[in-house]
Design a protein around this motif. Structure first.
Motif, PDB file in Angstrom:
ATOM      1  N   LYS A 420       0.854  -1.192   0.000  1.00  0.00           N
ATOM      2  CA  LYS A 420       0.000   0.000   0.000  1.00  0.00           C
ATOM      3  C   LYS A 420       0.887   1.238   0.000  1.00  0.00           C
ATOM      4  O   LYS A 420       2.057   1.201   0.433  1.00  0.00           O
ATOM      5  CB  LYS A 420      -0.937   0.006   1.198  1.00  0.00           C
ATOM      6  CG  LYS A 420      -0.264   0.247   2.528  1.00  0.00           C
ATOM      7  CD  LYS A 420      -1.308   0.370   3.642  1.00  0.00           C
ATOM      8  CE  LYS A 420      -0.651   0.651   4.988  1.00  0.00           C
ATOM      9  NZ  LYS A 420      -1.655   0.833   6.067  1.00  0.00           N
ATOM     10  N   ASP A 421       0.353   2.331  -0.493  1.00  0.00           N
ATOM     11  CA  ASP A 421       1.082   3.583  -0.565  1.00  0.00           C
ATOM     12  C   ASP A 421       0.884   4.372   0.733  1.00  0.00           C
ATOM     13  O   ASP A 421      -0.257   4.585   1.170  1.00  0.00           O
ATOM     14  CB  ASP A 421       0.609   4.411  -1.758  1.00  0.00           C
ATOM     15  CG  ASP A 421       0.961   3.749  -3.083  1.00  0.00           C
ATOM     16  OD1 ASP A 421       1.978   3.039  -3.136  1.00  0.00           O
ATOM     17  OD2 ASP A 421       0.207   3.933  -4.062  1.00  0.00           O
ATOM     18  N   VAL A 422       1.992   4.820   1.331  1.00  0.00           N
ATOM     19  CA  VAL A 422       1.935   5.634   2.536  1.00  0.00           C
ATOM     20  C   VAL A 422       2.812   6.865   2.331  1.00  0.00           C
ATOM     21  O   VAL A 422       3.742   6.863   1.512  1.00  0.00           O
ATOM     22  CB  VAL A 422       2.409   4.850   3.785  1.00  0.00           C
ATOM     23  CG1 VAL A 422       1.505   3.666   4.051  1.00  0.00           C
ATOM     24  CG2 VAL A 422       3.846   4.393   3.619  1.00  0.00           C
ATOM     25  N   LYS A 424       5.697   9.564   3.044  1.00  0.00           N
ATOM     26  CA  LYS A 424       7.019   9.535   3.652  1.00  0.00           C
ATOM     27  C   LYS A 424       7.030  10.407   4.903  1.00  0.00           C
ATOM     28  O   LYS A 424       6.264  11.370   5.019  1.00  0.00           O
ATOM     29  CB  LYS A 424       8.062  10.027   2.651  1.00  0.00           C
ATOM     30  CG  LYS A 424       8.248   9.092   1.466  1.00  0.00           C
ATOM     31  CD  LYS A 424       9.350   9.592   0.538  1.00  0.00           C
ATOM     32  CE  LYS A 424       9.565   8.632  -0.618  1.00  0.00           C
ATOM     33  NZ  LYS A 424      10.632   9.102  -1.549  1.00  0.00           N
ATOM     34  N   SER A 425       7.923  10.080   5.837  1.00  0.00           N
ATOM     35  CA  SER A 425       7.938  10.787   7.117  1.00  0.00           C
ATOM     36  C   SER A 425       8.379  12.230   6.975  1.00  0.00           C
ATOM     37  O   SER A 425       7.804  13.136   7.601  1.00  0.00           O
ATOM     38  CB  SER A 425       8.867  10.052   8.089  1.00  0.00           C
ATOM     39  OG  SER A 425      10.162   9.918   7.512  1.00  0.00           O
ATOM     40  N   THR A 431       4.949   9.701  -1.634  1.00  0.00           N
ATOM     41  CA  THR A 431       4.489   8.414  -1.081  1.00  0.00           C
ATOM     42  C   THR A 431       5.498   7.320  -1.387  1.00  0.00           C
ATOM     43  O   THR A 431       6.323   7.444  -2.306  1.00  0.00           O
ATOM     44  CB  THR A 431       3.120   8.020  -1.665  1.00  0.00           C
ATOM     45  OG1 THR A 431       3.229   7.885  -3.092  1.00  0.00           O
ATOM     46  CG2 THR A 431       2.060   9.034  -1.326  1.00  0.00           C
ATOM     47  N   LYS A 433       5.839   2.768  -1.247  1.00  0.00           N
ATOM     48  CA  LYS A 433       5.121   1.497  -1.109  1.00  0.00           C
ATOM     49  C   LYS A 433       5.638   0.750   0.109  1.00  0.00           C
ATOM     50  O   LYS A 433       6.842   0.596   0.294  1.00  0.00           O
ATOM     51  CB  LYS A 433       5.275   0.646  -2.372  1.00  0.00           C
ATOM     52  CG  LYS A 433       4.508   1.179  -3.568  1.00  0.00           C
ATOM     53  CD  LYS A 433       4.537   0.187  -4.713  1.00  0.00           C
ATOM     54  CE  LYS A 433       3.727   0.714  -5.900  1.00  0.00           C
ATOM     55  NZ  LYS A 433       2.297   0.855  -5.567  1.00  0.00           N
TER      56      LYS A 433
END
Length: 546
Positions: A420-422, A424-425, A431, A433
């Motif tokens: 899933k795509d999240v 970056k901090s 985003t 994977k």
């Protein structure tokens, strides 16, 4: 072969049949929704999934339902006749289903212990966790977004209330400790269960990938090896597997109208050589029978692999006599001939010869001489059938072509990790994977709930659901597609027709000439058909719309 308890049974698919067999066998090790198999349905055969009473908690996954359905259909007591699986080894597929079931059963035994220790001992807490899980799945599966949102909000409110109650219980002493333990213990058991599930999932996926990569994964089924003379279960399983292999060697096939010959595919072409039997000038026709012509054709078809120049060509063909029995288009079962004329699942040679000579008109089974090529490692089965009939003074030599295409692409897909795509901090506008766990949280709950009932598969079928396989069932034809969408497979089917037709005509004309028949008109007709076949295209001959 090592036949000690726990021996691994190697994949028994014959040469040239590994891809199709491995693709079907890999379904036993797969995960995912059981609805995936419905994607492989075609116009001619459809698999159905019968939903259970508590689908949300007890529904099987793809591999579990597939393994269970195949074992029940092919090894169950009092089962119906099975259609031959040309181009595959059904016994190898069943062995992998047994092997996959054994791996899952070992996992379920461990999960059952976890459920007893951390679940049954703290039953109220377990029921609360299961209720929350069931409600979460119900709300998540709702098509109404408002219902889904309200459901999630309600669960969140209940979680907050439970936390407050957990911190400030109106109880003290042993009762307070038990209440706190019954909330915590199922969560601890879930963590242990997750480790168990992940180990088995990786093993199953490795076997799934190994089969599709040609790694020669062996099916380990110690339950098929009797350990003592009185062990009836293992002996019964061994006999059932032997029966499946014997049924695969039957010389009886079934013609189901527009569905074609079950196991061989639909008819895509037909060429008929039919002329009157006229004696040559100054001689009489020597008595001969249809079997004499069929036997001569049989001898020549076995030589198809020979060629005058050193180049690629036909592999060694499988040439044999077939007894074709007609059944209804929507028939749900078949019945092979029985009696003194049969030997197991085969019709004896003398009865084959009688049918060839006598059963050419009216009711009854018919004789066909077949030459079959298994190509593309079992993904393409080309069958050319020849029948010889004599009605009044007309001798007819008919050649028909049948083609069974590759198994559905669903069975050749390899395992891949879900992502899933999240955000970056740091670069939150970008985003990345992230790979999800092999076994999701909801899958751990489902497996843990099913585990205590794994020794009662019939109950799991009732409460969780099961596959209803298409009938008449054969491991290969129910999930096969037409070869015409693959350019080279279509070319192979079309190219096989011309040399087979010419060999058949040449052998028939030779027999006619040897028995005093004037072959002038037969020869002219043969040359005309030889010209027509060079421009042949696949057509739906069995529905007469070409």
């Amino acid at each position: 072969m090592d036949l000690r308890p726990g021996a691994e049974v190697p994949l028994t698919g014959g040469a040239g049949q590994t891809v199709a067999s491995n693709a079907l066998a890999s379904a036993a090790y797969r995960d995912g929704s059981p609805g995936k198999l419905l994607e492989a349905n075609s116009e001619l055969s459809k698999t159905e999934f019968k939903e259970g009473r508590l689908r949300k908690l007890f529904e099987p996954n793809f591999g579990e339902a597939f393994s269970r359905a195949v074992q029940t259909r092919l090894l169950g007591g009092g089962r119906k006749q099975v259609i031959q699986s040309f181009g595959t080894d059904p016994q190898a597929v069943v062995e992998h289903c047994l092997s996959a079931s054994r791996l899952r059963r070992e996992r379920d035994d461990k999960l059952t212990v976890a459920m007893l220790v951390f679940g049954v001992a703290f039953l109220p807490g377990l029921l609360l966790w299961l209720g929350a899980f069931w409600l979460r799945r119900t709300f998540a599966g709702s098509q109404d977004k408002k219902v889904n949102a309200y459901g999630i909000a309600a669960l969140a409110a209940l979680a907050v209330m439970a936390l407050l109650l957990f911190v400030r219980l109106p109880l003290d002493g042993a009762a307070a400790l038990y209440v706190r333990a019954m909330v915590i213990a199922p969560a601890v058991g879930w963590l242990w269960a997750r480790q168990i599930c992940e180990r088995t999932a990786r093993d199953l996926r490795a076997r799934w990938l190994g089969l599709l990569s040609g790694g020669g994964v062996a099916a380990k089924i110690p339950e098929a090896v009797p350990r003592a003379p009185g062990e009836t279960a293992a002996e019964t399983l061994r006999q059932q597997l032997a029966r499946l292999s014997a049924e695969q060697q039957s010389n009886v096939v079934f013609y189901a109208g527009p569905k074609g010959i079950l196991g061989m595919g639909t008819r895509w072409g037909s060429w008929q050589l039919a002329e009157d039997l006229v004696a040559r000038t100054g001689s009489d026709i020597h008595p001969f029978r249809s079997w004499d012509v069929a036997k001569a054709i049989h001898a020549q078809l076995k030589l198809l692999e020979r060629k005058p120049i050193h180049t690629g060509g036909f592999p060694t063909p499988a040439t044999r006599d077939w007894i074709v029995s007609p059944i209804g288009e929507n028939a749900t079962e078949v019945a092979r001939p029985e009696g003194l004329e049969t030997d197991g699942f085969r019709v004896k040679d003398f009865e084959v010869q009688r049918i060839c000579n006598e059963q050419q008109f009216g009711s009854g089974n018919r004789h066909y001489l077949g030459v079959q090529f298994v190509l593309w490692e079992g993904q393409l089965v080309i069958t050319m059938l020849v029948t010889v009939t004599v009605l009044h003074q007309t001798l007819r030599v008919e050649v028909t072509g049948y083609a069974l295409g590759p198994v559905h692409p669903l069975f050749t897909t390899k395992p891949k990790a879900e992502t899933k795509d999240v955000a970056k901090s740091l670069k939150f506008w970008e985003t990345k994977k992230v790979e999800l766990p092999v076994v999701p949280a909801r899958e751990v709950v489902r497996l843990a709930v099913r585990a205590p009932f794994s020794r009662v598969p019939g109950f799991l079928d009732w409460i969780g659901g099961r596959y209803a396989l298409p009938e008449p069932f054969g491991m290969r034809h129910v999930w096969a597609g037409p070869p015409w969408r693959h350019r080279f497979m279509a070319d192979d089917a079309l190219r096989a027709a011309t040399p087979v037709l010419r060999v058949v005509h040449a052998a028939a004309l030779k027999v006619l000439a040897e028995n005093g028949v004037d072959t002038t008109r037969f020869g002219e007709r043969s040359r005309l058909l030889s010209g027509f076949i060079q421009g042949v295209e696949p057509a739906k001959a069995d529905v007469y719309d070409a």
